[in-house]
Design an enzyme around this catalytic site. Sequence first.
Site, PDB file in Angstrom:
ATOM      1  CE  LYS A   1      -0.539   5.700   6.558  1.00 30.87           C
ATOM      2  NZ  LYS A   1      -1.407   5.393   7.735  1.00 30.87           N
TER       3      LYS A   1
ATOM      4  CE1 TYR B   1      -2.050   0.087   6.591  1.00 27.14           C
ATOM      5  CE2 TYR B   1      -2.894   1.142   4.615  1.00 27.14           C
ATOM      6  CZ  TYR B   1      -2.135   1.191   5.770  1.00 27.14           C
ATOM      7  OH  TYR B   1      -1.464   2.350   6.098  1.00 27.14           O
TER       8      TYR B   1
ATOM      9  CG  PHE C   1     -10.130   1.058  10.552  1.00 25.44           C
ATOM     10  CD1 PHE C   1      -9.025   0.788   9.752  1.00 25.44           C
ATOM     11  CD2 PHE C   1     -10.158   0.521  11.849  1.00 25.44           C
ATOM     12  CE1 PHE C   1      -7.972   0.009  10.210  1.00 25.44           C
ATOM     13  CE2 PHE C   1      -9.100  -0.258  12.317  1.00 25.44           C
ATOM     14  CZ  PHE C   1      -8.009  -0.513  11.489  1.00 25.44           C
TER      15      PHE C   1
ATOM     16  NE  ARG D   1       5.116   1.067  14.291  1.00 25.02           N
ATOM     17  CZ  ARG D   1       3.872   0.901  13.839  1.00 25.02           C
ATOM     18  NH1 ARG D   1       3.580   1.065  12.544  1.00 25.02           N
ATOM     19  NH2 ARG D   1       2.903   0.584  14.651  1.00 25.02           N
TER      20      ARG D   1
ATOM     21  CB  THR E   1      -2.047   4.363  15.341  1.00 29.06           C
ATOM     22  OG1 THR E   1      -1.139   3.264  15.412  1.00 29.06           O
ATOM     23  CG2 THR E   1      -2.907   4.232  14.096  1.00 29.06           C
TER      24      THR E   1
ATOM     25  NE  ARG F   1       1.251   7.663  12.136  1.00 21.99           N
ATOM     26  CZ  ARG F   1       1.242   6.330  12.245  1.00 21.99           C
ATOM     27  NH1 ARG F   1       1.451   5.764  13.418  1.00 21.99           N
ATOM     28  NH2 ARG F   1       1.025   5.576  11.182  1.00 21.99           N
TER      29      ARG F   1
ATOM     30  CG  ASN G   1      -2.096   7.713  10.464  1.00 21.77           C
ATOM     31  OD1 ASN G   1      -2.019   7.598   9.250  1.00 21.77           O
ATOM     32  ND2 ASN G   1      -2.150   6.688  11.278  1.00 21.77           N
TER      33      ASN G   1
ATOM     34  CG  HIS H   1       2.929   2.347   6.440  1.00 23.90           C
ATOM     35  ND1 HIS H   1       2.248   1.512   7.282  1.00 23.90           N
ATOM     36  CD2 HIS H   1       3.904   1.589   5.872  1.00 23.90           C
ATOM     37  CE1 HIS H   1       2.789   0.299   7.223  1.00 23.90           C
ATOM     38  NE2 HIS H   1       3.793   0.316   6.372  1.00 23.90           N
TER      39      HIS H   1
ATOM     40  CD  GLU I   1       4.449  -3.083   5.631  1.00 21.37           C
ATOM     41  OE1 GLU I   1       5.270  -2.170   5.868  1.00 21.37           O
ATOM     42  OE2 GLU I   1       3.518  -3.365   6.412  1.00 21.37           O
TER      43      GLU I   1
HETATM   44  P1  RTP Z   1       0.301   2.171   9.574  1.00 21.21           P
HETATM   45  O1  RTP Z   1       0.154   0.681   9.391  1.00 21.21           O
HETATM   46  O2  RTP Z   1      -0.472   2.990   8.575  1.00 21.21           O
HETATM   47  O3  RTP Z   1       1.744   2.573   9.656  1.00 21.21           O
HETATM   48  O4  RTP Z   1      -0.297   2.575  10.998  1.00 21.21           O
HETATM   49  P2  RTP Z   1      -0.130   1.828  12.374  1.00 21.21           P
HETATM   50  O5  RTP Z   1       0.708   0.602  12.226  1.00 21.21           O
HETATM   51  O6  RTP Z   1       0.289   2.849  13.382  1.00 21.21           O
HETATM   52  O7  RTP Z   1      -1.625   1.434  12.681  1.00 21.21           O
HETATM   53  P3  RTP Z   1      -2.459   0.158  12.203  1.00 21.21           P
HETATM   54  O8  RTP Z   1      -3.093  -0.433  13.403  1.00 21.21           O
HETATM   55  O9  RTP Z   1      -1.624  -0.747  11.349  1.00 21.21           O
HETATM   56  O10 RTP Z   1      -3.597   0.817  11.323  1.00 21.21           O
HETATM   57  C1  RTP Z   1      -3.389   1.083   9.962  1.00 21.21           C
HETATM   58  C2  RTP Z   1      -4.010   2.408   9.596  1.00 21.21           C
HETATM   59  O11 RTP Z   1      -5.418   2.296   9.647  1.00 21.21           O
HETATM   60  C3  RTP Z   1      -5.978   3.538  10.039  1.00 21.21           C
HETATM   61  N1  RTP Z   1      -6.801   3.321  11.222  1.00 21.21           N
HETATM   62  N2  RTP Z   1      -7.950   3.895  11.390  1.00 21.21           N
HETATM   63  N3  RTP Z   1     -10.470   4.649  12.434  1.00 21.21           N
HETATM   64  C4  RTP Z   1      -9.699   3.873  13.150  1.00 21.21           C
HETATM   65  O12 RTP Z   1      -9.997   3.490  14.237  1.00 21.21           O
HETATM   66  C5  RTP Z   1      -8.406   3.466  12.577  1.00 21.21           C
HETATM   67  N4  RTP Z   1      -7.544   2.630  13.118  1.00 21.21           N
HETATM   68  C6  RTP Z   1      -6.510   2.547  12.256  1.00 21.21           C
HETATM   69  C7  RTP Z   1      -4.841   4.485  10.329  1.00 21.21           C
HETATM   70  O13 RTP Z   1      -4.622   5.279   9.158  1.00 21.21           O
HETATM   71  C8  RTP Z   1      -3.679   3.543  10.554  1.00 21.21           C
HETATM   72  O14 RTP Z   1      -2.461   4.173  10.240  1.00 21.21           O
HETATM   73 MG    MG Z   2       0.381  -0.866  10.746  1.00 24.60          MG
END
Ligand code: RTP
Ligand code: MG
Length: 148
Positions: A9, A49, A57, A85, A91, A102, A112, A115, A126
């Site tokens: 990122k 996303y 968010f 993962r 996350t 992370r 973070n 991705h 994706e």
């Molecule tokens: P990613 O998709 O980026 O690999 O991350 P992830 O699966 O671990 O988490 P996901 O639930 O898909 O969330 C996507 C991205 O959104 C941001 N986020 N911010 N402020 C918040 O509560 C919050 N929750 C998620 C993070 O950048 C996360 O990687």
């Molecule tokens: Mg995700």
Amino acid sequence: MERTFVMVKPDGVQRGLVGEIIGRFERKGLQIVALKMMRITPELAARHYAEHREKPFFKGLVEYITSGPVVAMILEGKDCVGVVREMMGATDPRKAAPGTIRGSFGMDIGRNVIHGSDSRESAAREIALFFTESEICEYSLNLASWIY
Ligand code: RTP
Ligand code: MG
């Protein structure tokens, strides 16, 4: 063999973590089959996303992911989606296990660093979103023949 989509990122690029992150995957034994630096448009961010469109968010997430260049890649290997993962960690970087990417390099859920696709289905979606067929390299790794 399985493939997954991974992206360093904008904060990871700005902080000079690209080599460290790619190096971890290479040393693990995952094969890079596509790699590029790019700038994500707001349109691509919204598609990538899409599952988070209604989340509070979302706006900040799109601003973050479009704020600077990212390094996008496709990795290949056995159980690649799950392996990546695990190596990324949770996350929220403050809750991510020490030693994960992370857990090692992040302090904020909104910064973070990396991705990685969360399932085989997400990976297929994706990969198609970020890469064309001609950008993907099919080749076999044969270490001995490159050393001797
Ligand atoms: P990613 O998709 O980026 O690999 O991350 P992830 O699966 O671990 O988490 P996901 O639930 O898909 O969330 C996507 C991205 O959104 C941001 N986020 N911010 N402020 C918040 O509560 C919050 N929750 C998620 C993070 O950048 C996360 O990687
Ligand atoms: Mg995700």
